[in-house]
Design an enzyme around this catalytic site. Sequence first.
Site: not given
Length: 207
Positions: A14, A89, A123, A153, A164
């Site tokens: 996204k 969300r 990532r 992160r 998540r």
Amino acid sequence: MKNLVFLGPPGAGKGTQASRISESLSLPHISTGDILRASIRNQTEIGLKAKAYMDAGNLVPDEIVIGIVKERIAQSDCANGYILDGFPRTLAQAEALDTITTITMAVNIDVDGEKLVKRLSGRRVCPACGETTHVSNYDKPECPKCGVTLIQRVDDNEDTIRNRLAVYNKSTQPLIDYYSGKGILKEIDGFQDIDKVTSDIVDAING
Ligand code: ADP
Ligand code: ADP
Ligand code: ZN
């Protein structure tokens, strides 16, 4: 008017796609995750409230994120539209959004579970310019745009990633039916190379 919502599980792409499409269509890219992380860095009241939820991979309370989005889309650069990345969300967020604006299209970027764990655990992000990349794309951990050393992160570790994904399945996935029921859902195959996903989304938007 292009008031767009980008839906999809964590790691679907996204942010990567919203950033590219924001540039090509000149629409502001509004990422609630980015806004919340900036609030944590700046130690604002919202940042202090949000941090523990985010570090654990749980959702920040609806009233906090709804307030952020309400304020942001009222700004003048959103007059011709915007891309919401990571919001809504929950059903409560989607319903609140419908009371303050009219969403014209929801783009659902679909990718399956194990692929997402690989994407998220690899990532890396640039702390200076926000660029997102993946360990498989480089030899040296330097931002491809500005050269600054990339970081990972805190919530991109395997345990938090799995939480998540569970949170997504329970709270966010129902929004696919919500937007499909309104007749504004576009499905995009996110398991293709980045350029192809971008062109599929642009085609859907220009439909
Ligand atoms: P999201 O915002 O949905 O959580 P990101 O855009 O941050 O997802 O992408 C998650 C990770 O997957 C990043 O490392 C990114 O470089 C990588 N990625 C994004 N799109 C693709 C794709 N189409 N193919 C392979 N890797 C991708
Ligand atoms: P991802 O790349 O995994 O999609 P984001 O950057 O969008 O992650 O979000 C990171 C974290 O910020 C989430 O795990 C959640 O704690 C918080 N967050 C972001 N957007 C929302 C939202 N709309 N509602 C509740 N929490 C949110
Ligand atoms: Zn950078």
